[in-house]
Design a protein around this motif. Structure first.
Motif, short mmCIF file in Angstrom:
data_model
loop_
_atom_site.label_atom_id
_atom_site.label_comp_id
_atom_site.label_asym_id
_atom_site.label_seq_id
_atom_site.Cartn_x
_atom_site.Cartn_y
_atom_site.Cartn_z
N ALA A 72 0.86 -1.19 0.00
CA ALA A 72 0.00 0.00 0.00
C ALA A 72 0.89 1.23 0.00
CB ALA A 72 -0.90 0.00 1.23
N ARG A 73 0.48 2.25 -0.74
CA ARG A 73 1.22 3.52 -0.76
C ARG A 73 0.26 4.65 -0.44
NH1 ARG A 73 6.43 3.48 -2.98
NH2 ARG A 73 6.97 1.43 -3.75
N VAL A 74 0.69 5.52 0.47
CA VAL A 74 -0.11 6.67 0.86
C VAL A 74 0.80 7.90 0.92
CG1 VAL A 74 -1.80 5.30 2.15
CG2 VAL A 74 0.20 6.22 3.32
N SER A 75 0.20 9.07 0.90
CA SER A 75 0.98 10.30 1.02
C SER A 75 1.54 10.42 2.43
CB SER A 75 0.10 11.51 0.70
OG SER A 75 -0.85 11.70 1.73
N ALA A 76 2.57 11.22 2.57
CA ALA A 76 3.15 11.46 3.89
C ALA A 76 2.12 12.09 4.82
CB ALA A 76 4.39 12.34 3.77
N ALA A 77 1.28 12.97 4.30
CA ALA A 77 0.25 13.61 5.12
C ALA A 77 -0.78 12.59 5.60
CB ALA A 77 -0.44 14.72 4.33
N ALA A 78 -1.19 11.67 4.72
CA ALA A 78 -2.15 10.64 5.11
C ALA A 78 -1.54 9.71 6.16
CB ALA A 78 -2.60 9.85 3.89
N TRP A 79 -0.28 9.34 6.00
CA TRP A 79 0.39 8.48 6.98
C TRP A 79 0.49 9.17 8.33
CZ3 TRP A 79 1.07 3.61 7.64
CH2 TRP A 79 1.98 3.14 8.58
N ALA A 80 0.85 10.45 8.33
CA ALA A 80 0.95 11.20 9.58
C ALA A 80 -0.41 11.28 10.28
CB ALA A 80 1.49 12.60 9.31
N ALA A 81 -1.47 11.47 9.50
CA ALA A 81 -2.82 11.51 10.09
C ALA A 81 -3.19 10.16 10.68
CB ALA A 81 -3.84 11.93 9.03
N PHE A 82 -2.86 9.07 9.98
CA PHE A 82 -3.13 7.72 10.49
C PHE A 82 -2.38 7.46 11.78
CE2 PHE A 82 -1.66 3.32 10.79
CZ PHE A 82 -2.87 2.70 11.02
N ILE A 83 -1.09 7.76 11.80
CA ILE A 83 -0.28 7.54 13.01
C ILE A 83 -0.81 8.38 14.16
CG2 ILE A 83 2.03 7.85 14.02
CD1 ILE A 83 1.70 5.39 12.18
N GLY A 84 -1.18 9.62 13.88
CA GLY A 84 -1.75 10.47 14.93
C GLY A 84 -3.03 9.88 15.50
N ALA A 85 -3.91 9.39 14.62
CA ALA A 85 -5.16 8.78 15.08
C ALA A 85 -4.89 7.48 15.84
CB ALA A 85 -6.08 8.52 13.89
N ALA A 86 -3.95 6.70 15.37
CA ALA A 86 -3.65 5.42 16.03
C ALA A 86 -3.05 5.64 17.42
CB ALA A 86 -2.69 4.59 15.18
N THR A 87 -2.17 6.60 17.54
CA THR A 87 -1.52 6.82 18.83
C THR A 87 -2.43 7.49 19.85
OG1 THR A 87 -0.52 8.88 18.06
CG2 THR A 87 0.80 6.88 17.87
N THR A 88 -3.49 8.13 19.39
CA THR A 88 -4.43 8.75 20.32
C THR A 88 -5.75 7.98 20.37
OG1 THR A 88 -5.21 10.26 18.59
CG2 THR A 88 -3.46 11.05 20.04
N ARG A 89 -5.75 6.78 19.77
CA ARG A 89 -6.90 5.88 19.78
C ARG A 89 -8.17 6.53 19.24
NH1 ARG A 89 -6.18 1.94 24.95
NH2 ARG A 89 -4.06 1.39 24.45
N ARG A 90 -8.04 7.21 18.12
CA ARG A 90 -9.19 7.83 17.46
C ARG A 90 -9.59 7.08 16.20
NH1 ARG A 90 -7.52 12.87 15.55
NH2 ARG A 90 -5.40 12.26 15.94
N LEU A 91 -9.47 5.77 16.18
CA LEU A 91 -9.80 4.98 15.00
C LEU A 91 -11.14 4.29 15.09
CD1 LEU A 91 -6.29 3.45 14.26
CD2 LEU A 91 -7.45 5.29 13.04
N GLY A 92 -11.98 4.68 16.02
CA GLY A 92 -13.32 4.11 16.12
C GLY A 92 -13.48 3.06 17.18
N ASP A 93 -12.43 2.35 17.52
CA ASP A 93 -12.49 1.32 18.55
C ASP A 93 -11.82 1.85 19.80
OD1 ASP A 93 -12.15 -2.19 18.54
OD2 ASP A 93 -11.64 -0.91 20.22
N PRO A 94 -12.48 1.81 20.95
CA PRO A 94 -11.89 2.37 22.17
C PRO A 94 -10.58 1.70 22.59
CG PRO A 94 -13.94 1.21 22.69
CD PRO A 94 -13.80 1.26 21.17
N THR A 95 -10.31 0.50 22.07
CA THR A 95 -9.04 -0.15 22.42
C THR A 95 -7.92 0.32 21.51
OG1 THR A 95 -9.37 -2.02 20.93
CG2 THR A 95 -10.26 -2.23 23.17
N GLY A 96 -8.27 1.02 20.44
CA GLY A 96 -7.26 1.46 19.48
C GLY A 96 -6.93 0.43 18.43
N VAL A 97 -7.61 -0.71 18.46
CA VAL A 97 -7.37 -1.77 17.50
C VAL A 97 -8.28 -1.58 16.30
CG1 VAL A 97 -7.42 -4.26 17.10
CG2 VAL A 97 -6.70 -3.35 19.32
N VAL A 98 -7.69 -1.64 15.12
CA VAL A 98 -8.48 -1.48 13.91
C VAL A 98 -9.03 -2.81 13.48
CG1 VAL A 98 -8.42 -0.77 11.50
CG2 VAL A 98 -7.10 0.45 13.19
#
Length: 70
Positions: free
Chosen positions: A44-70
């Motif tokens: 998979a290839r994504v832009s640096a901005a998209a990757w940074a947004a994903f990492i930010g969401a993952a590290t602050t558990r904002r991915l929809g699951d309260p455990t942070g697991v996608v």
């Protein structure tokens, strides 16, 4: 995708167990992501901005699951 030089893949620095689902990341003009257990599979290839947004969401558990697991 063909490149002039091979990608330098970064492996995870932390794994919680032997059956972890891990990915490797390579920085190029885009961010490349692949499955550590199946390196021959699609990348998979994504832009640096998209990757940074994903990492930010993952590290602050904002991915929809309260455990942070996608």
């Amino acid at each position: 995708m063909t490149t002039d030089s091979p990608l330098h893949w970064h492996v995870p620095s932390y794994r919680s167990g032997k059956n972890d689902a891990c990915v490797e990341v390579a920085l190029a003009p885009t961010v490349a992501v692949r499955d550590t257990k199946d390196r021959a599979a699609a990348t998979a290839r994504v832009s640096a901005a998209a990757w940074a947004a994903f990492i930010g969401a993952a590290t602050t558990r904002r991915l929809g699951d309260p455990t942070g697991v996608v």
